[in-house]
Write a protein that holds these residues in place. Sequence first.
Motif, PDB file in Angstrom:
ATOM      1  N   SER A  82      -7.244   9.317  -4.124  1.00 15.32           N
ATOM      2  CA  SER A  82      -6.120   8.574  -4.697  1.00 15.32           C
ATOM      3  C   SER A  82      -6.585   7.720  -5.862  1.00 15.32           C
ATOM      4  N   ARG A 114      -4.454   2.242  -5.059  1.00 11.66           N
ATOM      5  CA  ARG A 114      -3.329   2.763  -4.280  1.00 11.66           C
ATOM      6  C   ARG A 114      -3.569   2.608  -2.785  1.00 11.66           C
ATOM      7  N   TYR A 126       0.832  -1.192   0.000  1.00 12.69           N
ATOM      8  CA  TYR A 126       0.000   0.000   0.000  1.00 12.69           C
ATOM      9  C   TYR A 126       0.874   1.251   0.000  1.00 12.69           C
ATOM     10  N   ASP A 127       0.244   2.421   0.031  1.00 11.67           N
ATOM     11  CA  ASP A 127       0.968   3.683  -0.130  1.00 11.67           C
ATOM     12  C   ASP A 127       2.106   3.822   0.882  1.00 11.67           C
TER      13      ASP A 127
END
Length: 251
Positions: A207, A211, A64-65
């Motif tokens: 986002s 993302r 993930y981010d």
Amino acid sequence: MAVVSTLIGIFAPIFLILSPFTSYTDQILSIHRTRTSAGFALDIPGIMLTASILKIFYWPGARYDLSLLIQAFLMVGVQMTLLKVALDNRPAWRGERPFTEMGKSSVVETGTGRPFDFWRWKQQRPYWEYLLFLAFSLLALHTLLQPDGSSLYTRLLGGLGLSIEATLPLPQLYANYRAQSCKGFRVSVLANWLFGDMMKMGYFFASEPGRVPWAFKLCGMFQAGCDACLGIQYWLYGEGESTGELDTRLT
């Protein structure tokens, strides 16, 4: 809308990374200055440390981010500091009862209603032993399983970590309700939680698809609702002296 999305995409990650410091520094300093953690729910660092460690081990599979991963690492450091300060300055009664007969079960002995008095221990050492056990157990599982993003283990790990984090406001909500006061819980923490909710929701939904996993979004919405309830409590109770029963098992 494009300009707003761009600004959120630029500033929200910075806010998320810095949020452990902006949210909890004032609470740490307040406990250290007043020499008491009365009114502050000790479950808060317990929840955040458990959730952050799980989120760190969730990242290798989910990817993930990156800003959320950095936030998790920084949160571990800040919450360990908060836990240490809160434990050093907790009031004398914390679940244990004097003159308890030997051989009685811990739940009966302390009246906490938790198996093994979890997160209500008299000594500080069990808190740190639990955190080390959790981290090394997850490290061993990752080394053994080498999970990827599609594995059931990765999905369970992410769901568990984010679900635990979503419960963050609940212990403080209950403590405030029992005491009929928000004294001991810093309004700066609440303000940062509420502002952080707005930033997170904007960032999560602005986002690009994929993302930020949906688990982050769902748990974030639940936590935002609970934070709003804390705001209502501050409006109703304020920081005056307790008028209800302050249960020190919660602090």
